[in-house]
Write a protein that holds these residues in place. Structure first.
Motif, PDB file in Angstrom:
ATOM      1  N   ASP A 185       0.828 -11.273   9.589  1.00 25.21           N
ATOM      2  CA  ASP A 185       1.770 -11.321   8.472  1.00 25.21           C
ATOM      3  C   ASP A 185       2.893 -12.252   8.896  1.00 25.21           C
ATOM      4  O   ASP A 185       3.267 -12.260  10.078  1.00 25.21           O
TER       5      ASP A 185
ATOM      6  N   HIS B 225     -11.129 -13.154   5.342  1.00 29.31           N
ATOM      7  CA  HIS B 225     -11.999 -12.054   4.931  1.00 29.31           C
ATOM      8  C   HIS B 225     -11.611 -11.626   3.521  1.00 29.31           C
ATOM      9  O   HIS B 225     -10.429 -11.613   3.190  1.00 29.31           O
TER      10      HIS B 225
ATOM     11  N   LYS C 141     -11.632  -8.704   2.304  1.00 31.23           N
ATOM     12  CA  LYS C 141     -10.979  -7.388   2.264  1.00 31.23           C
ATOM     13  C   LYS C 141      -9.586  -7.443   2.884  1.00 31.23           C
ATOM     14  O   LYS C 141      -9.405  -7.983   3.992  1.00 31.23           O
ATOM     15  N   GLU C 142      -8.636  -6.851   2.194  1.00 33.70           N
ATOM     16  CA  GLU C 142      -7.249  -6.855   2.664  1.00 33.70           C
ATOM     17  C   GLU C 142      -7.126  -5.988   3.914  1.00 33.70           C
ATOM     18  O   GLU C 142      -7.575  -4.850   3.910  1.00 33.70           O
ATOM     19  N   GLY C 143      -6.520  -6.544   4.942  1.00 30.44           N
ATOM     20  CA  GLY C 143      -6.314  -5.794   6.179  1.00 30.44           C
ATOM     21  C   GLY C 143      -7.387  -6.045   7.225  1.00 30.44           C
ATOM     22  O   GLY C 143      -7.242  -5.605   8.373  1.00 30.44           O
ATOM     23  N   ALA C 144      -8.468  -6.770   6.863  1.00 30.05           N
ATOM     24  CA  ALA C 144      -9.543  -6.998   7.843  1.00 30.05           C
ATOM     25  C   ALA C 144      -9.034  -7.729   9.094  1.00 30.05           C
ATOM     26  O   ALA C 144      -9.379  -7.348  10.220  1.00 30.05           O
TER      27      ALA C 144
ATOM     28  N   LEU D  20      -6.167  -7.566  10.445  1.00 32.53           N
ATOM     29  CA  LEU D  20      -5.399  -6.612  11.256  1.00 32.53           C
ATOM     30  C   LEU D  20      -6.343  -5.732  12.066  1.00 32.53           C
ATOM     31  O   LEU D  20      -6.113  -5.482  13.256  1.00 32.53           O
TER      32      LEU D  20
ATOM     33  N   HIS E 253      -3.913 -10.672  -0.209  1.00 29.59           N
ATOM     34  CA  HIS E 253      -2.859 -10.018   0.534  1.00 29.59           C
ATOM     35  C   HIS E 253      -1.954 -11.004   1.268  1.00 29.59           C
ATOM     36  O   HIS E 253      -0.876 -11.310   0.798  1.00 29.59           O
ATOM     37  N   ASN E 254      -2.396 -11.499   2.413  1.00 27.18           N
ATOM     38  CA  ASN E 254      -1.547 -12.378   3.230  1.00 27.18           C
ATOM     39  C   ASN E 254      -2.244 -13.688   3.571  1.00 27.18           C
ATOM     40  O   ASN E 254      -3.463 -13.742   3.683  1.00 27.18           O
TER      41      ASN E 254
ATOM     42  N   TYR F 183       7.629  -5.105  -6.658  1.00 30.16           N
ATOM     43  CA  TYR F 183       8.068  -4.908  -5.271  1.00 30.16           C
ATOM     44  C   TYR F 183       8.686  -6.179  -4.697  1.00 30.16           C
ATOM     45  O   TYR F 183       9.493  -6.118  -3.771  1.00 30.16           O
TER      46      TYR F 183
END
Lengths: 305, 142
Positions: free
Chosen positions: A6, A102, A104-107, A109, A127-128, A192
């Motif tokens: 991130d 990837h 998928k979000e968070g992959a 990480l 996501h990022n 947000y």
């Protein structure tokens, strides 16, 4: 060992340090041409990409290193059901650094939590995409000579654009920043971003649907594409689509030193005629992307000149 | 209605009325062999109505779950029929496998063995976000 998942993983001081290195690479490319000799980058792209993957690979080649590549999920062990964690552990035995995209979000990480080598997030779904943000920051820094005291307009699809969210979040750490959010009402930034990022950091911002009236005050205009599939009905799309297409005519009221940016790919949201305008910076962004990735990989591999 | 007092164990008191069953489930109290009492809608001067859970065994209660579900509960440790310790509850910094990420694009949606981890991102408003995709957790159900 550090990874970049991130943009907030980097402090403003670390970003400044990367920008200094990037500028030095541009000035003295020969000095860096062998610094990663013997190092191997694994680009694990489980989702199609042209620019980002080639940018990482070109960056490693220019540092004198080597590249191993997985260019789609279908051609990897992921297709057999291997977990991201296992892939990361395995690739750690072959490579010195991983760049992962990837769907998928968070992959990335998960990969970083399991790899024994640094992992760079090269985009995880919507996501990022921190190296795009670094690219944008380097471009702004090179074009304007600073990252503070700027009025930055974001135009187009601000709801789904991860590059927009990430750059707003990165700029919110600098002083004197004003953000102008220009989009159809259907595609405004998620709440947000206004509450947790802009208001929380005391950033001056305004929201408008009118690009023309916002243009004169901007130092930076960050364009994104308004996609037809984001609208609930075609009538709204047809009504709005031309409002967010940048043409030479619309630029008449803009500053002479405006910096026009776009994460690319462009479809029709910036007229081709603007490409020759000295204010067009989007292809410079592509070049800067390779350079900042060189600086980033050197930092994560702890390679010094 | 009379519920026997316990000799050695734990009393979770001042649970907001209606949340006792949720705590019972999250704390996996149904797996215990000992006597467990879930008392609902007990009259309370402070709260009008409250729930109480009494566990007749000296077990480790997951304080993170308690903090997430209801920060206002009090945990009394009972030894030989006396309260020997009152534990303070705070919002936990991190929740592991207490709640699940509902984002279909999150990596946890396809990799079932990954722990569902949420971190506290806004203590003032009790906001938790998924560690992986940053999706905000839904507020605790009443």
């Amino acid at each position: 060992m550090k990874s970049l998942i991130d943009i907030q993983d980097l402090t403003p001081a670390e970003i400044d340090e990367l920008i200094v290195t990037a500028n030095d690479i541009i000035e003295n490319p020969k000095k860096y041409s062998e610094v990663c000799r013997g190092k191997k980058l694994a680009t694990l792209f489980f989702e199609p990409s042209t620019r980002t993957r080639l940018s990482f690979e070109a960056a490693m080649y220019e540092l004198g290193g080597n590249v191993m590549s997985v260019s789609s999920g279908a051609s990897s062990s992921a297709a057999k059901g291997e977990s991201v964690a296992d892939t990361a552990k395995t690739v750690s035995c072959y490579a010195d650094i991983i760049a992962m995209r990837h769907p998928k979000e968070g992959a990335p990480l998960v990969a970083a939590m399991n790899a024994s080598i640094p992992v760079i997030n090269a985009g995880d779904g919507g996501h990022n995409h921190p190296t795009q943000t670094l690219t944008d920051l380097l471009t702004i820094s090179r074009e304007k000579g600073r990252l503070d005291n700027l009025t930055v307009g974001f135009c187009g699809d601000l709801k789904f654009g991860r590059t927009v969210h990430s750059l707003i979040s990165a700029l919110s750490r600098y002083t004197g920043i004003k953000i102008v959010l220009i989009s159809p009402e259907e595609l405004t930034v998620p709440s947000y971003i206004t509450t947790d990022v802009l208001e929380k950091n005391g950033i001056d911002y305004e929201q408008t649907t009118d690009l023309l009236s916002a243009l004169p005050e901007l130092d930076i205009l960050y364009m994104t594409r308004v996609q037809k599939e984001r609208f609930f009905n075609e009538e709204d799309y047809l009504r709005l689509k031309d409002s967010y297409i940048l043409t030479p005519d619309k630029l008449k009221g803009a500053k002479s030193d405006l910096c026009i940016m776009h994460p690319l790919p462009r479809v029709n949201e910036i007229a081709i005629a603007i490409d020759d305008d000295p204010r067009a910076c989007y292809f410079k962004q592509v070049f800067n992307g390779k350079i900042i990735r060189m600086a980033l990989m050197m930092k994560l591999l702890e390679v010094h000149v | 209605m009379n519920i026997d007092s316990i000799k050695n164990g734990i009393v979770i008191d001042h649970i907001a009325a209606g949340r006792g069953m949720k705590l019972y489930r999250l704390l996996n109290l149904d797996a215990l062999d000992c006597t467990v009492a879930l008392i609902k809608n007990v009259g309370s001067r402070k709260m009008e109505k409250k729930d109480i859970i009494k566990i007749d065994a000296d077990i480790d209660v997951n304080m993170d779950i308690l903090g997430y579900v209801d920060q206002n509960v009090t945990v009394n440790i009972i030894r030989d029929g006396e309260i020997v310790e009152k534990k303070q509850i705070a919002l936990p910094e991190r929740l592991t496998n207490v709640i699940c990420c509902k984002n279909p694009r999150c990596i946890t949606s396809t990799e079932q063995e990954l722990p569902h981890i949420f971190r506290l991102t806004d203590a003032q408003n009790g906001v938790y976000r998924c560690l992986y995709c940053e999706t905000q957790a839904e507020k605790t159900a009443e």
